[in-house]
Motif scaffolding. Structure first.
Motif, PDB file in Angstrom:
ATOM      1  N   PRO A  85      45.128  36.978  39.713  1.00 22.19           N
ATOM      2  CA  PRO A  85      44.757  35.770  40.479  1.00 22.19           C
ATOM      3  C   PRO A  85      44.522  36.063  41.956  1.00 22.19           C
ATOM      4  O   PRO A  85      43.648  35.454  42.586  1.00 22.19           O
ATOM      5  CB  PRO A  85      45.966  34.845  40.296  1.00 22.19           C
ATOM      6  CG  PRO A  85      46.650  35.322  39.062  1.00 22.19           C
ATOM      7  CD  PRO A  85      46.404  36.806  39.018  1.00 22.19           C
ATOM      8  N   THR A  86      45.252  37.002  42.506  1.00 20.36           N
ATOM      9  CA  THR A  86      45.076  37.370  43.914  1.00 20.36           C
ATOM     10  C   THR A  86      43.708  38.013  44.140  1.00 20.36           C
ATOM     11  O   THR A  86      43.036  37.722  45.131  1.00 20.36           O
ATOM     12  CB  THR A  86      46.189  38.342  44.357  1.00 20.36           C
ATOM     13  OG1 THR A  86      47.450  37.733  44.078  1.00 20.36           O
ATOM     14  CG2 THR A  86      46.084  38.664  45.829  1.00 20.36           C
ATOM     15  N   TYR A  87      43.293  38.874  43.212  1.00 19.37           N
ATOM     16  CA  TYR A  87      41.976  39.519  43.338  1.00 19.37           C
ATOM     17  C   TYR A  87      40.856  38.486  43.232  1.00 19.37           C
ATOM     18  O   TYR A  87      39.869  38.555  43.966  1.00 19.37           O
ATOM     19  CB  TYR A  87      41.787  40.600  42.275  1.00 19.37           C
ATOM     20  CG  TYR A  87      42.875  41.649  42.279  1.00 19.37           C
ATOM     21  CD1 TYR A  87      43.422  42.138  43.465  1.00 19.37           C
ATOM     22  CD2 TYR A  87      43.379  42.158  41.093  1.00 19.37           C
ATOM     23  CE1 TYR A  87      44.426  43.089  43.464  1.00 19.37           C
ATOM     24  CE2 TYR A  87      44.379  43.114  41.078  1.00 19.37           C
ATOM     25  CZ  TYR A  87      44.899  43.573  42.266  1.00 19.37           C
ATOM     26  OH  TYR A  87      45.891  44.508  42.259  1.00 19.37           O
TER      27      TYR A  87
ATOM     28  N   ARG B  66      31.075  44.511  46.635  1.00 17.27           N
ATOM     29  CA  ARG B  66      31.274  45.656  45.734  1.00 17.27           C
ATOM     30  C   ARG B  66      32.077  46.789  46.381  1.00 17.27           C
ATOM     31  O   ARG B  66      32.633  47.620  45.690  1.00 17.27           O
ATOM     32  CB  ARG B  66      29.932  46.221  45.278  1.00 17.27           C
ATOM     33  CG  ARG B  66      29.319  45.437  44.176  1.00 17.27           C
ATOM     34  CD  ARG B  66      28.091  46.140  43.677  1.00 17.27           C
ATOM     35  NE  ARG B  66      27.579  45.433  42.517  1.00 17.27           N
ATOM     36  CZ  ARG B  66      26.345  45.498  42.116  1.00 17.27           C
ATOM     37  NH1 ARG B  66      25.476  46.255  42.757  1.00 17.27           N
ATOM     38  NH2 ARG B  66      25.963  44.821  41.061  1.00 17.27           N
ATOM     39  N   ARG B  67      32.131  46.813  47.701  1.00 22.01           N
ATOM     40  CA  ARG B  67      32.854  47.877  48.400  1.00 22.01           C
ATOM     41  C   ARG B  67      34.313  47.503  48.695  1.00 22.01           C
ATOM     42  O   ARG B  67      34.995  48.224  49.401  1.00 22.01           O
ATOM     43  CB  ARG B  67      32.132  48.221  49.705  1.00 22.01           C
ATOM     44  CG  ARG B  67      30.775  48.862  49.478  1.00 22.01           C
ATOM     45  CD  ARG B  67      30.215  49.420  50.763  1.00 22.01           C
ATOM     46  NE  ARG B  67      30.085  48.435  51.810  1.00 22.01           N
ATOM     47  CZ  ARG B  67      28.937  47.895  52.193  1.00 22.01           C
ATOM     48  NH1 ARG B  67      27.806  48.257  51.618  1.00 22.01           N
ATOM     49  NH2 ARG B  67      28.898  47.011  53.164  1.00 22.01           N
TER      50      ARG B  67
ATOM     51  N   GLU C 197      37.292  45.684  38.467  1.00 21.25           N
ATOM     52  CA  GLU C 197      36.511  46.613  37.659  1.00 21.25           C
ATOM     53  C   GLU C 197      37.428  47.446  36.758  1.00 21.25           C
ATOM     54  O   GLU C 197      37.120  47.677  35.585  1.00 21.25           O
ATOM     55  CB  GLU C 197      35.706  47.513  38.591  1.00 21.25           C
ATOM     56  CG  GLU C 197      34.506  48.140  37.968  1.00 21.25           C
ATOM     57  CD  GLU C 197      33.624  48.767  39.032  1.00 21.25           C
ATOM     58  OE1 GLU C 197      34.126  49.553  39.859  1.00 21.25           O
ATOM     59  OE2 GLU C 197      32.419  48.472  39.025  1.00 21.25           O
ATOM     60  N   THR C 198      38.547  47.882  37.290  1.00 29.42           N
ATOM     61  CA  THR C 198      39.516  48.649  36.509  1.00 29.42           C
ATOM     62  C   THR C 198      40.072  47.812  35.366  1.00 29.42           C
ATOM     63  O   THR C 198      40.177  48.285  34.225  1.00 29.42           O
ATOM     64  CB  THR C 198      40.667  49.150  37.409  1.00 29.42           C
ATOM     65  OG1 THR C 198      40.114  49.961  38.447  1.00 29.42           O
ATOM     66  CG2 THR C 198      41.682  49.946  36.617  1.00 29.42           C
TER      67      THR C 198
ATOM     68  N   SER D 123      37.821  42.848  26.628  1.00 35.94           N
ATOM     69  CA  SER D 123      37.858  41.589  25.877  1.00 35.94           C
ATOM     70  C   SER D 123      38.680  40.527  26.602  1.00 35.94           C
ATOM     71  O   SER D 123      38.522  39.339  26.343  1.00 35.94           O
ATOM     72  CB  SER D 123      38.444  41.821  24.485  1.00 35.94           C
ATOM     73  OG  SER D 123      39.773  42.305  24.585  1.00 35.94           O
ATOM     74  N   ARG D 124      39.523  40.942  27.528  1.00 34.75           N
ATOM     75  CA  ARG D 124      40.396  39.997  28.230  1.00 34.75           C
ATOM     76  C   ARG D 124      39.903  39.661  29.633  1.00 34.75           C
ATOM     77  O   ARG D 124      40.080  38.544  30.109  1.00 34.75           O
ATOM     78  CB  ARG D 124      41.802  40.571  28.315  1.00 34.75           C
ATOM     79  CG  ARG D 124      42.771  39.604  28.884  1.00 34.75           C
ATOM     80  CD  ARG D 124      44.174  39.953  28.559  1.00 34.75           C
ATOM     81  NE  ARG D 124      45.038  38.937  29.147  1.00 34.75           N
ATOM     82  CZ  ARG D 124      46.321  39.074  29.292  1.00 34.75           C
ATOM     83  NH1 ARG D 124      46.911  40.153  28.859  1.00 34.75           N
ATOM     84  NH2 ARG D 124      47.015  38.121  29.833  1.00 34.75           N
ATOM     85  N   TYR D 125      39.289  40.633  30.316  1.00 37.53           N
ATOM     86  CA  TYR D 125      38.854  40.431  31.693  1.00 37.53           C
ATOM     87  C   TYR D 125      37.350  40.652  31.807  1.00 37.53           C
ATOM     88  O   TYR D 125      36.821  41.650  31.342  1.00 37.53           O
ATOM     89  CB  TYR D 125      39.590  41.388  32.642  1.00 37.53           C
ATOM     90  CG  TYR D 125      41.070  41.119  32.682  1.00 37.53           C
ATOM     91  CD1 TYR D 125      41.580  40.062  33.418  1.00 37.53           C
ATOM     92  CD2 TYR D 125      41.956  41.906  31.961  1.00 37.53           C
ATOM     93  CE1 TYR D 125      42.936  39.794  33.440  1.00 37.53           C
ATOM     94  CE2 TYR D 125      43.325  41.646  31.981  1.00 37.53           C
ATOM     95  CZ  TYR D 125      43.802  40.591  32.719  1.00 37.53           C
ATOM     96  OH  TYR D 125      45.141  40.320  32.739  1.00 37.53           O
ATOM     97  N   ARG D 126      36.687  39.709  32.453  1.00 39.15           N
ATOM     98  CA  ARG D 126      35.237  39.796  32.659  1.00 39.15           C
ATOM     99  C   ARG D 126      34.913  40.841  33.712  1.00 39.15           C
ATOM    100  O   ARG D 126      35.739  41.179  34.547  1.00 39.15           O
ATOM    101  CB  ARG D 126      34.673  38.454  33.123  1.00 39.15           C
ATOM    102  CG  ARG D 126      34.899  37.329  32.173  1.00 39.15           C
ATOM    103  CD  ARG D 126      33.877  37.366  31.112  1.00 39.15           C
ATOM    104  NE  ARG D 126      34.007  36.183  30.265  1.00 39.15           N
ATOM    105  CZ  ARG D 126      33.157  35.895  29.327  1.00 39.15           C
ATOM    106  NH1 ARG D 126      32.132  36.677  29.110  1.00 39.15           N
ATOM    107  NH2 ARG D 126      33.326  34.839  28.584  1.00 39.15           N
ATOM    108  N   GLU D 127      33.666  41.301  33.692  1.00 42.28           N
ATOM    109  CA  GLU D 127      33.254  42.264  34.706  1.00 42.28           C
ATOM    110  C   GLU D 127      33.129  41.558  36.059  1.00 42.28           C
ATOM    111  O   GLU D 127      32.849  40.358  36.116  1.00 42.28           O
ATOM    112  CB  GLU D 127      31.975  42.972  34.307  1.00 42.28           C
ATOM    113  CG  GLU D 127      30.721  42.184  34.525  1.00 42.28           C
ATOM    114  CD  GLU D 127      29.482  43.005  34.238  1.00 42.28           C
ATOM    115  OE1 GLU D 127      29.452  44.193  34.576  1.00 42.28           O
ATOM    116  OE2 GLU D 127      28.548  42.432  33.700  1.00 42.28           O
TER     117      GLU D 127
END
Length: 76
Positions: free
Chosen positions: A20-22, A40-41, A49-50, A57-61
């Motif tokens: 949630p913080t990200y 992106r930087r 991204e990691t 399947s759990r986290y979108r790009e």
């Protein structure tokens, strides 16, 4: 010669706990009008991204999240 120590690597659990913080950080960057190449930087992009790479399947790009959050901010 002194050598700088690398910061300890984060675990997947720590990344998940801070998800949630990200997202909040990305939302703030979008509100500030930062472009996609600038976002992106950032650290939040790398961490998202990691998470996506480890659990797609759990986290979108991050690019998808950027588009989604951009629409949300524009709607306000």
């Amino acid at each position: 010669m002194t050598r700088a120590l690398a910061p300890p690597a984060l675990t997947i659990g720590e990344l998940e706990a801070n998800y949630p913080t990200y997202c909040k950080a990305m939302r703030l960057l979008i509100r500030e009008g930062k472009s996609l190449p600038k976002v992106r930087r950032t650290v939040c992009w790398q961490r998202l991204e990691t998470l996506h790479h480890c659990m797609p399947s759990r986290y979108r790009e991050p690019g998808y999240l950027f588009a989604l959050l951009s629409r949300e901010v524009q709607a306000l």
